[in-house]
Each structure stands twice: as structure tokens, then as C-alpha cells.
Motif scaffolding. Structure first.
Motif, PDB file in Angstrom:
ATOM      1  N   LEU A 161      -7.820 -13.757   6.636  1.00 35.22           N
ATOM      2  CA  LEU A 161      -8.852 -12.393   6.349  1.00 35.22           C
ATOM      3  C   LEU A 161     -10.377 -12.971   6.332  1.00 35.22           C
ATOM      4  CD1 LEU A 161      -8.317  -9.631   5.320  1.00 35.22           C
ATOM      5  CD2 LEU A 161      -8.383 -10.330   3.085  1.00 35.22           C
ATOM      6  N   ALA A 162     -10.862 -14.018   5.951  1.00 30.71           N
ATOM      7  CA  ALA A 162     -12.309 -14.287   5.696  1.00 30.71           C
ATOM      8  C   ALA A 162     -12.801 -14.240   7.021  1.00 30.71           C
ATOM      9  CB  ALA A 162     -12.214 -15.674   4.962  1.00 30.71           C
ATOM     10  N   LYS A 163     -11.882 -14.656   8.111  1.00 29.59           N
ATOM     11  CA  LYS A 163     -12.532 -14.747   9.649  1.00 29.59           C
ATOM     12  C   LYS A 163     -12.557 -13.465   9.977  1.00 29.59           C
ATOM     13  CE  LYS A 163     -11.469 -17.162  14.033  1.00 29.59           C
ATOM     14  NZ  LYS A 163     -10.405 -17.880  14.798  1.00 29.59           N
ATOM     15  N   LYS A 164     -11.537 -12.573   9.768  1.00 29.00           N
ATOM     16  CA  LYS A 164     -11.459 -11.212  10.266  1.00 29.00           C
ATOM     17  C   LYS A 164     -12.470 -10.545   9.726  1.00 29.00           C
ATOM     18  CE  LYS A 164      -9.567  -7.358  12.062  1.00 29.00           C
ATOM     19  NZ  LYS A 164      -9.402  -7.205  13.455  1.00 29.00           N
ATOM     20  N   MET A 165     -12.780 -10.663   8.489  1.00 29.75           N
ATOM     21  CA  MET A 165     -13.921  -9.840   7.752  1.00 29.75           C
ATOM     22  C   MET A 165     -15.199 -10.217   7.803  1.00 29.75           C
ATOM     23  SD  MET A 165     -11.845  -7.096   7.062  1.00 29.75           S
ATOM     24  CE  MET A 165     -12.919  -6.196   5.912  1.00 29.75           C
ATOM     25  N   ASP A 166     -15.274 -11.333   8.388  1.00 25.95           N
ATOM     26  CA  ASP A 166     -16.597 -12.090   8.605  1.00 25.95           C
ATOM     27  C   ASP A 166     -16.983 -12.505   7.066  1.00 25.95           C
ATOM     28  OD1 ASP A 166     -20.042 -11.503   9.715  1.00 25.95           O
ATOM     29  OD2 ASP A 166     -18.672 -13.390   9.664  1.00 25.95           O
ATOM     30  N   GLY A 167     -16.096 -12.817   6.099  1.00 26.49           N
ATOM     31  CA  GLY A 167     -16.677 -13.275   4.897  1.00 26.49           C
ATOM     32  C   GLY A 167     -17.067 -12.150   3.623  1.00 26.49           C
ATOM     33  N   LYS A 168     -16.741 -10.745   4.261  1.00 27.30           N
ATOM     34  CA  LYS A 168     -17.171  -9.922   3.181  1.00 27.30           C
ATOM     35  C   LYS A 168     -16.023  -8.622   3.337  1.00 27.30           C
ATOM     36  CE  LYS A 168     -21.960 -10.127   4.947  1.00 27.30           C
ATOM     37  NZ  LYS A 168     -21.480 -10.850   6.154  1.00 27.30           N
ATOM     38  N   ALA A 169     -15.341  -8.768   2.031  1.00 27.12           N
ATOM     39  CA  ALA A 169     -14.379  -7.703   1.935  1.00 27.12           C
ATOM     40  C   ALA A 169     -14.166  -7.286   0.468  1.00 27.12           C
ATOM     41  CB  ALA A 169     -13.016  -8.263   2.204  1.00 27.12           C
ATOM     42  N   LYS A 170     -13.845  -6.213   0.222  1.00 31.01           N
ATOM     43  CA  LYS A 170     -13.205  -5.452  -1.028  1.00 31.01           C
ATOM     44  C   LYS A 170     -11.556  -5.364  -0.869  1.00 31.01           C
ATOM     45  CE  LYS A 170     -17.533  -4.540  -2.834  1.00 31.01           C
ATOM     46  NZ  LYS A 170     -18.073  -5.559  -4.001  1.00 31.01           N
ATOM     47  N   ILE A 171     -11.107  -6.386  -1.694  1.00 25.86           N
ATOM     48  CA  ILE A 171      -9.751  -6.670  -1.660  1.00 25.86           C
ATOM     49  C   ILE A 171      -8.793  -6.001  -2.479  1.00 25.86           C
ATOM     50  CG2 ILE A 171      -7.924  -8.344  -1.035  1.00 25.86           C
ATOM     51  CD1 ILE A 171     -10.460 -10.284  -0.372  1.00 25.86           C
ATOM     52  N   ALA A 172      -7.844  -5.199  -2.127  1.00 27.38           N
ATOM     53  CA  ALA A 172      -6.492  -4.880  -2.949  1.00 27.38           C
ATOM     54  C   ALA A 172      -5.607  -5.791  -2.615  1.00 27.38           C
ATOM     55  CB  ALA A 172      -6.068  -3.428  -2.842  1.00 27.38           C
ATOM     56  N   GLU A 173      -5.025  -6.378  -3.818  1.00 26.06           N
ATOM     57  CA  GLU A 173      -4.010  -7.280  -3.762  1.00 26.06           C
ATOM     58  C   GLU A 173      -2.383  -6.619  -4.301  1.00 26.06           C
ATOM     59  OE1 GLU A 173      -4.095 -10.721  -6.395  1.00 26.06           O
ATOM     60  OE2 GLU A 173      -2.998 -11.970  -5.096  1.00 26.06           O
ATOM     61  N   LEU A 174      -1.431  -6.642  -3.492  1.00 24.87           N
ATOM     62  CA  LEU A 174      -0.291  -6.172  -3.906  1.00 24.87           C
ATOM     63  C   LEU A 174       0.756  -7.645  -4.167  1.00 24.87           C
ATOM     64  CD1 LEU A 174       0.772  -3.261  -1.531  1.00 24.87           C
ATOM     65  CD2 LEU A 174       0.206  -3.421  -3.879  1.00 24.87           C
ATOM     66  N   GLN A 175       0.817  -7.935  -5.725  1.00 22.60           N
ATOM     67  CA  GLN A 175       1.593  -9.133  -5.906  1.00 22.60           C
ATOM     68  C   GLN A 175       2.931  -9.068  -5.907  1.00 22.60           C
ATOM     69  OE1 GLN A 175       0.344 -10.855  -9.592  1.00 22.60           O
ATOM     70  NE2 GLN A 175      -1.747  -9.576  -9.622  1.00 22.60           N
ATOM     71  N   GLY A 176       3.652 -10.205  -5.685  1.00 20.61           N
ATOM     72  CA  GLY A 176       5.204 -10.224  -5.484  1.00 20.61           C
ATOM     73  C   GLY A 176       5.742 -10.011  -7.174  1.00 20.61           C
ATOM     74  N   THR A 177       6.986 -10.525  -7.159  1.00 20.68           N
ATOM     75  CA  THR A 177       7.766 -10.231  -8.612  1.00 20.68           C
ATOM     76  C   THR A 177       6.927 -11.068  -9.329  1.00 20.68           C
ATOM     77  OG1 THR A 177       9.755  -9.932  -7.205  1.00 20.68           O
ATOM     78  CG2 THR A 177       9.916 -10.598  -9.711  1.00 20.68           C
ATOM     79  N   THR A 178       6.732 -10.471 -10.765  1.00 21.90           N
ATOM     80  CA  THR A 178       5.904 -10.982 -11.608  1.00 21.90           C
ATOM     81  C   THR A 178       6.722 -12.565 -12.190  1.00 21.90           C
ATOM     82  OG1 THR A 178       4.860  -9.146 -12.385  1.00 21.90           O
ATOM     83  CG2 THR A 178       5.036 -10.850 -13.920  1.00 21.90           C
ATOM     84  N   GLY A 179       5.896 -13.503 -12.406  1.00 27.49           N
ATOM     85  CA  GLY A 179       6.662 -14.987 -12.642  1.00 27.49           C
ATOM     86  C   GLY A 179       7.579 -15.410 -11.742  1.00 27.49           C
ATOM     87  N   SER A 180       7.526 -14.968 -10.285  1.00 26.25           N
ATOM     88  CA  SER A 180       8.339 -15.812  -9.285  1.00 26.25           C
ATOM     89  C   SER A 180       7.455 -16.736  -8.640  1.00 26.25           C
ATOM     90  CB  SER A 180       8.547 -14.603  -8.507  1.00 26.25           C
ATOM     91  OG  SER A 180       7.722 -14.038  -7.453  1.00 26.25           O
ATOM     92  N   ALA A 181       8.047 -17.652  -7.977  1.00 26.55           N
ATOM     93  CA  ALA A 181       7.076 -18.851  -7.448  1.00 26.55           C
ATOM     94  C   ALA A 181       6.334 -18.310  -6.448  1.00 26.55           C
ATOM     95  CB  ALA A 181       8.269 -19.960  -7.165  1.00 26.55           C
ATOM     96  N   PRO A 182       6.805 -17.528  -5.491  1.00 22.98           N
ATOM     97  CA  PRO A 182       6.163 -17.023  -4.426  1.00 22.98           C
ATOM     98  C   PRO A 182       4.775 -16.065  -4.833  1.00 22.98           C
ATOM     99  CG  PRO A 182       7.969 -15.887  -4.287  1.00 22.98           C
ATOM    100  CD  PRO A 182       8.226 -17.021  -5.496  1.00 22.98           C
ATOM    101  N   ALA A 183       5.000 -15.397  -5.840  1.00 16.08           N
ATOM    102  CA  ALA A 183       3.953 -14.608  -6.373  1.00 16.08           C
ATOM    103  C   ALA A 183       2.817 -15.258  -7.007  1.00 16.08           C
ATOM    104  CB  ALA A 183       4.343 -13.550  -7.399  1.00 16.08           C
ATOM    105  N   ILE A 184       3.406 -16.517  -7.812  1.00 19.22           N
ATOM    106  CA  ILE A 184       2.422 -17.219  -8.534  1.00 19.22           C
ATOM    107  C   ILE A 184       1.531 -18.041  -7.504  1.00 19.22           C
ATOM    108  CG2 ILE A 184       2.236 -19.060 -10.058  1.00 19.22           C
ATOM    109  CD1 ILE A 184       4.775 -18.023 -11.411  1.00 19.22           C
TER     110      ILE A 184
END
Ligand code: GZL
Length: 333
Positions: A161-184
Motif C-alpha cells: 500500500l505504501a508503494k501504491k499510494m506513494d506514502g500518503k493515505a487515509k486508511i480505513a481498516e477492517l480487522q478480523g475476529t477480535t482476539g484471534s491470532a490473525p487479527a492481532i
């Protein structure tokens, strides 16, 4: 799979039948009462607790486990926990009562496993972690963890994403299941990478529980929020939530993949199709087809071989520059 191995537990229910057979020398083996006695000689029983069927990734993972067990002649006792830890703990206790040879499971969250894993250890049943890890104080409670490096997956998403956005982005994040290893860990890896980019900031972040429906619902709320009009990038911890967000973006009259650049993780078929359609920009592969590695590890352990505590899966990054119909057609999940 041949179970003539150092760790095989003699299963009492077979012995009476063999004695009966010996007593009835020269006649057919009388059918034994217990189900387990119908097992072929040398066959092993594996109790597997799966999280649920929340995503395309999970469906492919289940298929890989089941098909590999069938291919190797494993007696697989499969339990679907519908996303609930208490159902997984209940299933593991049932496997212990059934005196299975091996227990394997994908833990829905990292914590709360120590007591039931201690019960399995006292029962002399080896446990394998697949896909996700657990947080325990005693790593002798499991033989090995077979799965991906989620921190690296998050780092790869941030790097792309840093490369695609040339280091400038206002990011929304959709996290995985709360407390799960992949989300953390996906959050940890992504944030660690963008920490070096002061103009890349996460302005909205919430769990979409790894599902398409919840991902759409949360992203609709993001777009309606005061910061909604500033969002120009989405980092989704899995493809299913990204695909839900794509629906929300289109219903809001915006162009996913253009107005809002999207990077997600898993590499499922629908994500590759969305990249071809210009609606998703990048997916970081997280390979669900770990059935062969899981049963290789079980087989080696039962044969008395030493195993590493961590067996890692190799994965790639697939974006708009490399995904073609030919690449999509070759995908296995
Ligand atoms: C990752 C796996 C995650 C996937 C999701 O190994 O645990 O769970 O990224 C799935 O799609 O629901």
C-alpha cells in the motif's frame, strides 16, 4: 496412514474383538460392538475442531483437511464450532473421552485454551495447532503449530500500500475476529511497516469478524462517518471483508479500486476475480490448503520423529499488475 508408531495408544475396544476372533478360530471374525473396533488395523483416529465456515478461506481449509484425511485413510472426527470457543473446548473434551489418537484444531481466539490442553496432555493425546496459534504458558501442550506468519502478511500489505499510494493515505481498516491470532498479528505487522510513513494514517478501524456481511455493514458506517469522505485506502484483514466493503463503496456511488484503493489478505478466488474486475488492487496470499502439511506432521510425530514447534507455509502477493485470467484459472482455492 499407517499407525504402527511409537506413540500409538493401544485402544482397549479392539482387544476384546481380537480375543473373540482367536477364541472362534477358523470362523469369521464376529462383528465387534464398538464403532472403533470397525477401524482397519493400523488406522489412526484424529479429532479435528474447525472454527466454522465464516469465509471462503475457511471453506477451502476445511476441504483440504477432509480430503487429505480421506486420501490417507485417517478416521477423521470433524467438528464445526460455529465460531464459538466453547464449542471447540467441548469438542476437544469429547475427543479426549473417545480416546482419539491425535487432536488437531484451529483456535478461534488466542487465549483460554490452557485447561483443556492440560486435560489432553494428561490423557496422553498429542495436540497439533493448525492455521492459528494459542497463547499458553507451556508450549509442551501442543506438538507443533502449522500455519502462516500473520505479522509478515500484515507487513506485506503495508509495504504494497505504501508503494501504491506513494506514502500518503487515509486508511480505513477492517480487522478480523477480535482476539484471534490473525487479527492481532496482521494489525501488528501492518502498523509496524507504516510507522515509517507519517502521511499514512489509519483514520477508521473496527472488526468485521472476517465475514463479507459484517465487512459491508462496518464499511457503510465508515463511509457515513465524518471522516468517511477522507478515506482513500482500505486495509482488510481478509478478502471476504474487502468484498463486502466493495459492495458498500459501489452502493455509495464510489469506484472501489480507484476512489478507494484496497489491499486485503487470503488470496481466495473471488478476490482474484475482483482484481481482474478492477475493484480490488492487491491480495496477500494466506494459503488454506494445509491439509498435506498437517497430516505429514501427524504422521512424522506418530512415527517418533522430532518436529519443529512451528511449521510455516510459504505464500506470495498478488496485485493488479500480475493477476490475469490465466493466473486466476490456475488457482486451487
Ligand atoms: C488465516 C485464517 C483467517 C483467514 C480468514 O489463517 O485464520 O480466518 O484470513 C478466516 O478468511 O476466516
Amino acid at each position: 496412514m499407517n499407525a504402527n508408531h511409537a506413540h500409538r495408544k493401544t485402544n482397549g475396544s479392539i482387544l476384546p474383538c481380537l480375543l473373540t476372533a482367536l477364541a472362534l478360530t477358523g470362523t469369521l471374525l464376529v462383528g465387534c460392538s464398538s464403532k472403533q473396533s470397525e477401524k482397519q488395523e493400523g488406522q489412526i483416529t484424529v479429532g479435528f475442531s474447525q472454527i466454522g465456515a465464516e469465509s471462503g478461506w475457511r471453506t477451502a481449509n476445511t476441504q483440504s483437511i477432509k480430503s487429505e484425511a480421506e486420501k490417507r485413510g485417517v478416521d477423521l472426527r470433524f467438528s464445526d464450532a460455529q465460531g464459538k470457543q466453547e464449542n471447540q473446548i467441548r469438542a476437544i473434551r469429547t475427543f479426549i473421552q473417545q480416546k482419539v489418537d491425535v487432536i488437531a484444531f484451529s483456535p478461534v481466539v488466542e487465549t483460554g485454551w490452557q485447561p483443556v490442553l492440560e486435560e489432553a496432555k494428561r490423557a496422553g493425546i498429542p495436540v497439533f495447532l493448525t492455521d492459528r496459534a494459542v497463547d499458553v504458558t507451556d508450549d509442551s501442550l501442543y506438538v507443533s503449530f502449522i500455519g502462516s506468519d500473520f505479522i509478515e502478511e500484515g507487513r506485506r500489505a503495508g509495504e504494497w500500500l505504501a508503494k501504491k499510494m506513494d506514502g500518503k493515505a487515509k486508511i480505513a481498516e477492517l480487522q478480523g475476529t477480535t482476539g484471534s491470532a490473525p487479527a492481532i498479528d496482521r494489525k501488528k505487522g501492518f502498523e509496524a511497516f507504516i510507522a515509517d510513513y507519517p502521511e499514512m494514517t489509519i483514520i477508521k478501524s473496527q472488526s468485521g469478524d472476517f465475514t463479507r456481511a459484517k465487512g459491508k455493514e462496518v464499511f457503510e458506517a465508515f463511509l457515513r462517518s465524518p471522516e468517511g469522505s477522507e478515506i482513500n485506502a482500505l486495509y482488510a484483514h481478509n478478502d471476504d471483508m474487502a468484498l463486502g466493503a466493495i459492495q458498500a463503496i459501489e452502493e455509495a456511488g464510489k469506484k472501489p479500486g480507484t476512489d478507494i484503493v484496497i489491499v486485503s489478505i487470503d488470496g481466495v478466488h473471488d478476490a482474484f476475480q475482483a482484481i481482474l474486475d478492477g475493484k480490488l488492487n492487491c491480495t496477500v496470499e494466506c494459503n488454506p490448503l494445509i491439509g498435506p502439511q498437517v497430516f505429514d506432521a501427524v504422521e512424522k510425530y506418530l512415527a517418533g520423529e522430532e518436529l519443529p514447534k512451528r511449521i510455516q507455509i510459504e505464500e506470495g502477493v498478488f496485485d493488479e499488475n500480475i493477476v490475469t485470467q490465466e493466473v486466476l484459472d490456475k488457482r486451487q482455492y
